[in-house]
Design a protein around this motif. Structure first.
Motif, short mmCIF file in Angstrom:
data_model
loop_
_atom_site.label_atom_id
_atom_site.label_comp_id
_atom_site.label_asym_id
_atom_site.label_seq_id
_atom_site.Cartn_x
_atom_site.Cartn_y
_atom_site.Cartn_z
N SER A 316 2.34 7.98 -4.47
CA SER A 316 1.73 6.94 -5.30
C SER A 316 2.00 7.25 -6.77
O SER A 316 1.67 8.33 -7.26
CB SER A 316 0.23 6.88 -5.03
N HIS A 336 0.58 0.06 -10.95
CA HIS A 336 1.29 0.79 -9.89
C HIS A 336 2.72 0.29 -9.82
O HIS A 336 2.98 -0.89 -9.98
CB HIS A 336 0.60 0.59 -8.54
N ARG A 350 3.81 3.49 -0.50
CA ARG A 350 3.18 3.56 -1.83
C ARG A 350 1.94 2.66 -1.87
O ARG A 350 0.92 3.00 -2.47
CB ARG A 350 4.16 3.13 -2.92
N ALA A 354 -1.96 3.86 -2.24
CA ALA A 354 -2.72 3.35 -3.39
C ALA A 354 -4.20 3.18 -3.04
O ALA A 354 -5.04 3.07 -3.93
CB ALA A 354 -2.13 2.03 -3.88
#
Lengths: 420, 162
Positions: A316, A336, A350, A354
């Motif tokens: 992440s 992000h 990812r 998160a």
């Protein structure tokens, strides 16, 4: 602390030379807060404004904030990135209300003063007056010059797809501002690959903005506060780790490599959350796949003073933008992202990881909560002080996490700049 | 596109039972509203409207929803609070499988009011649910619930399920 007779200090002074005992009033005084805005956010420092990937095309803009000042990050027709202040030169209106978009130029709706994407004033309605019954009424004075009334233009620096800006045109180059040590960790993430924005998260945390910097300069807390980390073995005090700072001690990197697990009585005794056999029900939450660019460490958390935190926690990655609003509150905006060459699987990974971060994150929600509670304690008795003495009194890089040295470093810098 | 009243009544019950469960602090009940591969996503409106995939929470199975329950109950330090969902009447968007429906696409507005022990009641999160609901032997269940919230600036943190 017995020598302290008053709750509200009449003549607050920082006792002694060190920075291990931070007065509560450093977090509660409006006068100091305004000085912080002037000395850290508005001069002498580069502040984060966004990512190039947020404005890929000419005319793309995004409204953001430096300190409490609204600014616009915009890509002009030449492809260059400009940052201008969102205050009309005429009557001071904060004219840009959209959060993002695409424009050929900017204009203030109040009297339609019009600006180029570089921030230059292009036109003023009725500048030459209005013709009526053969005579000219009004208009700006003849000596009025468009070029003297542009938007405030900021100095801009980009590196690896990240955009920084400064109101201070005499600020040192970005690379010198970061210093060689921190630059190395910056470049580790932003090594020239194209970034792909995955989305935003926003939270308003009722605490002093410095507490967020401190939180990410504090490797003492994660294994203790973040029970989720320790329960599932993601963070342990015996992880291989380094703490690094720039020469001014204002920026820092916490570098750690996930341990191989197993029970180490020294580390887990007194950490009541450690559960040797605990597993998540859905393994995708912890489906960590090492990436070549990590070059070893599984997590590097970089604090760039005063405005941003760069997060790489396993798969992440995000920027976390600190936007103060008053001495006791700041907005915390998470962007992000991934990389252009990520596979679909990596993007999904990812996105799932998160879940650990952000305002509802298994781990990060705790941080916002404790910052709120810290601020409440400071407001309650501002003549008191914290004790930041884990690992001693001094300031220096470290090969372990059992220390608050990075926080002491930041306050040594703070004292110098603030004259406190 | 019509469904019979019995089915609509079951749909209303699903919405009101869900709200009651997530306001009750009995978090263990929450995963049971979902089928095994059901998903729960809580997403800020700005990401949804820009086509950005990031959610605040993206729980991709009932197992992951159970992991969240564990987090809420056991690992996340937070100020305790009460929450109260006010959920509007569901709007049926489309139905598959006849008048007793085996799949329903529906939406409903919601407001969640938060009350901390020492504070006033405030609007905490407002948005709408976009749901896919399927018929199972145990009644109607959520195949997916996407909560799209307008309250993009979260008042510090969200711990309990929306």
């Amino acid at each position: 602390m017995t020598g302290n007779a008053t709750v509200f200090p009449k003549d607050p002074t920082w006792e002694g030379e060190g920075s291990s005992r931070i007065p509560f009033w450093a977090y509660t005084r409006d006068d100091l807060y305004q000085q912080e805005l002037e000395r850290f956010f508005y001069s002498g420092h580069w502040c984060y404004v966004g990512l190039e990937a947020e404005i890929p095309n000419p005319g793309d803009f995004r409204r953001t904030v430096i300190g409490e000042r609204s600014v616009i990050m915009v890509r002009d027709t030449n492809g260059a990135i400009n940052v201008v202040e969102n205050v009309c030169a005429h009557r001071g209106m904060r004219f840009c209300r959209e959060r993002h978009g695409n424009r050929k130029d900017f204009f203030c709706p109040y009297h339609q003063w019009n600006y180029s994407l570089e921030g230059d004033l292009q036109g003023v309605p009725f500048r030459r007056g209005v013709k009526q019954e053969g005579k000219i009424n009004g208009g700006m004075p003849p000596e009025f010059k468009l070029e003297e009334h542009g938007l405030t233009k900021l100095k801009v620096a980009t590196r690896g797809g990240v955009v920084f800006a400064s109101f201070d045109h005499d600020v040192e180059p970005l690379e010198e501002f970061l210093g060689p040590t921190i630059l190395q960790y910056f470049d580790r993430v932003f090594n020239g690959r194209k970034l792909k924005v995955l989305g935003y998260r926003r939270q308003r945390i009722p605490g002093n903005w410095k507490l967020m910097q401190e939180n990410i300069k504090d490797p003492y807390h994660p294994g203790l506060l973040h029970t989720w980390f320790s329960t599932f073995g993601l963070w342990r005090a015996d992880n291989k780790s380094q703490l690094r700072m720039d020469e001014h001690f204002r920026h820092a990197a916490m570098i750690s490599t996930r341990g191989q697990g197993g029970k180490n009585d020294e580390v887990v005794s007194g950490v009541d959350s450690f559960k040797d056999q605990m597993k998540v029900n859905d393994p995708r939450l912890l489906d960590i796949v090492p990436e070549p660019w990590w070059n070893g460490p599984t997590a590097v958390m970089t604090t760039v003073f005063p405005s941003v935190i760069l997060q790489q926690q396993v798969n992440s990655v995000s920027t976390r933008h600190i936007q103060p609003n008053g001495h006791g509150s700041f907005d915390f905006v998470w962007t992000h992202f991934g990389f252009d060459d990520d596979s679909e699987e990596m993007t999904q990974r990812r996105l799932i990881q998160a879940n650990l971060f952000g305002p509802a994150g298994f781990v990060s929600a705790d941080d916002g909560e404790v910052i709120e509670w810290s601020q409440e304690g400071f407001e309650q008795k501002p003549a008191h002080r914290t004790v930041v003495e884990m690992g001693g009194y001094d300031i220096g890089d470290s090969e372990h996490m059992v220390t608050e040295t990075l926080i002491r470093g930041m306050y040594a810098y703070w004292r110098k700049v603030m004259g406190q | 596109m019509t469904i019979d009243f019995q089915t609509y009544f079951e749909l209303l019950n699903l919405y009101s039972d869900y709200a009651m469960a997530v306001d009750s602090a009995d978090w263990e009940k929450w995963p049971d509203f979902f089928v095994e591969d059901g998903t729960y996503r809580l997403q800020p409106r700005e990401n949804f409207e820009q086509g950005l995939p990031l959610c605040l929470l993206a729980l991709e199975s009932r197992a992951m929803i159970k992991d969240r329950v564990y987090g809420v109950k056991e690992t996340m330090y937070h100020d305790p609070y009460y929450q109260r969902h006010i959920v509007g009447t569901p709007r049926v968007i489309s139905v598959e499988g006849g008048r007793d429906a085996d799949t329903i696409h529906s939406e409903a507005n919601y407001v969640v009011v938060r009350t901390k022990y020492d504070g006033e009641s405030t609007v905490f999160n407002s948005g709408y649910y976009r749901d896919v609901i399927v018929r199972t032997p145990e009644g109607l269940k959520l195949q997916s619930r996407l909560c799209i919230y307008d309250t993009e600036m979260i008042p510090n943190s969200i711990i309990y399920p929306i």
